[in-house]
Write a protein that holds these residues in place. Structure first.
Motif, short mmCIF file in Angstrom:
data_model
loop_
_atom_site.label_atom_id
_atom_site.label_comp_id
_atom_site.label_asym_id
_atom_site.label_seq_id
_atom_site.Cartn_x
_atom_site.Cartn_y
_atom_site.Cartn_z
N VAL A 85 -14.87 -11.61 1.73
CA VAL A 85 -14.10 -12.95 1.60
C VAL A 85 -13.99 -13.64 2.99
O VAL A 85 -14.12 -14.64 3.18
CB VAL A 85 -12.76 -13.02 0.92
N ARG A 88 -17.45 -14.72 4.65
CA ARG A 88 -17.67 -15.77 4.06
C ARG A 88 -17.37 -17.10 4.88
O ARG A 88 -18.04 -18.03 4.90
CB ARG A 88 -17.41 -15.75 2.59
N ARG A 114 -22.08 -10.85 -4.89
CA ARG A 114 -22.50 -11.74 -5.81
C ARG A 114 -21.32 -12.42 -6.71
O ARG A 114 -21.48 -13.35 -6.75
CB ARG A 114 -23.44 -11.15 -6.74
N LEU A 115 -20.50 -11.50 -7.08
CA LEU A 115 -19.40 -12.17 -7.77
C LEU A 115 -18.49 -13.04 -6.93
O LEU A 115 -17.73 -13.97 -7.47
CB LEU A 115 -18.12 -10.88 -8.16
N LEU A 116 -18.44 -12.85 -5.61
CA LEU A 116 -18.08 -14.02 -4.63
C LEU A 116 -18.87 -15.07 -4.34
O LEU A 116 -18.53 -15.98 -3.58
CB LEU A 116 -17.65 -13.21 -3.28
N GLY A 117 -20.11 -15.28 -4.89
CA GLY A 117 -21.00 -16.38 -4.87
C GLY A 117 -22.00 -16.10 -3.63
O GLY A 117 -22.47 -16.91 -3.31
N ALA A 152 -12.84 -8.60 -6.64
CA ALA A 152 -13.99 -9.83 -6.33
C ALA A 152 -13.48 -10.85 -7.46
O ALA A 152 -13.73 -12.04 -7.05
CB ALA A 152 -15.09 -9.35 -6.53
N CYS A 153 -13.35 -10.54 -8.86
CA CYS A 153 -13.05 -11.53 -9.84
C CYS A 153 -11.50 -12.19 -9.44
O CYS A 153 -11.89 -13.51 -9.57
CB CYS A 153 -13.08 -10.94 -11.18
N LYS A 154 -10.82 -11.68 -9.06
CA LYS A 154 -9.58 -12.31 -8.46
C LYS A 154 -9.41 -13.18 -7.24
O LYS A 154 -9.00 -14.13 -7.19
CB LYS A 154 -8.39 -11.20 -8.37
N ARG A 156 -12.32 -15.00 -6.35
CA ARG A 156 -13.08 -16.04 -6.62
C ARG A 156 -12.64 -17.15 -6.13
O ARG A 156 -11.61 -17.61 -6.39
CB ARG A 156 -13.82 -16.11 -7.73
#
Length: 156
Positions: A85, A88, A114-117, A152-154, A156
């Motif tokens: 995070v 990025r 990947r989950l974070l784009g 990672a889902c949280k 995003r």
């Protein structure tokens, strides 16, 4: 532009890099020296010992000849997801990403990326640890992966 995000690892009590951090930095320096990456992004906050992991990694890379202007650091993160995070935010626009970590850590890191784009590839040095150490690391990764996915889902 290709940027390597070097995932953090521990710093020893005397402020020097742990064997894991030194291995990751050495691998990233090699990628940069060989022209595979243009920018190194070192991640990691201060842990139990010494200065932030990212600063120790940066200093080691500079000592091995990497120009300071080819390095960025983030010193906030404490987990793989936080590493990604925060890194990025330092990526140049449209940069391609290579994650640098131990080979046993890369599958979990790539899932989080990947989950974070981030469409990231991975690159890790060959392991030199005894088989029992590597087996423990792989088991740890299997257990840590679901928590990493949730984080990672949280994030995003």
């Amino acid at each position: 532009m290709i940027a390597a995000i070097v995932l953090g690892a521990a710093v020893r009590p005397d402020g020097t890099p742990s064997a894991t951090l030194a291995l990751r930095v050495s691998h990233a320096v090699g990628l940069q020296a060989d022209g595979h990456v243009d920018l190194l992004i070192f991640t990691g906050a201060a842990g139990t010992h010494g200065p932030p992991e990212a600063h120790v990694a940066r200093d080691l890379a500079v000592a091995h000849g990497v120009p300071a202007d080819a390095i960025r650091t983030e010193t906030i993160s404490r987990t793989t997801v936080e590493n990604l995070v925060e890194a990025r935010k330092l990526l140049p626009a449209r940069a391609k990403v290579v994650l640098v970590s131990n080979r046993w850590h890369l599958p979990r890191a790539r899932v989080a990326a990947r989950l974070l784009g981030l469409d990231a590839t991975g690159s890790g040095p060959p392991g030199a640890a005894p088989m029992a150490t590597t087996a423990r690391a792989i088991l740890r990764e299997a257990v840590a992966t679901p928590l990493t996915v949730l984080r990672a889902c949280k994030a995003r």
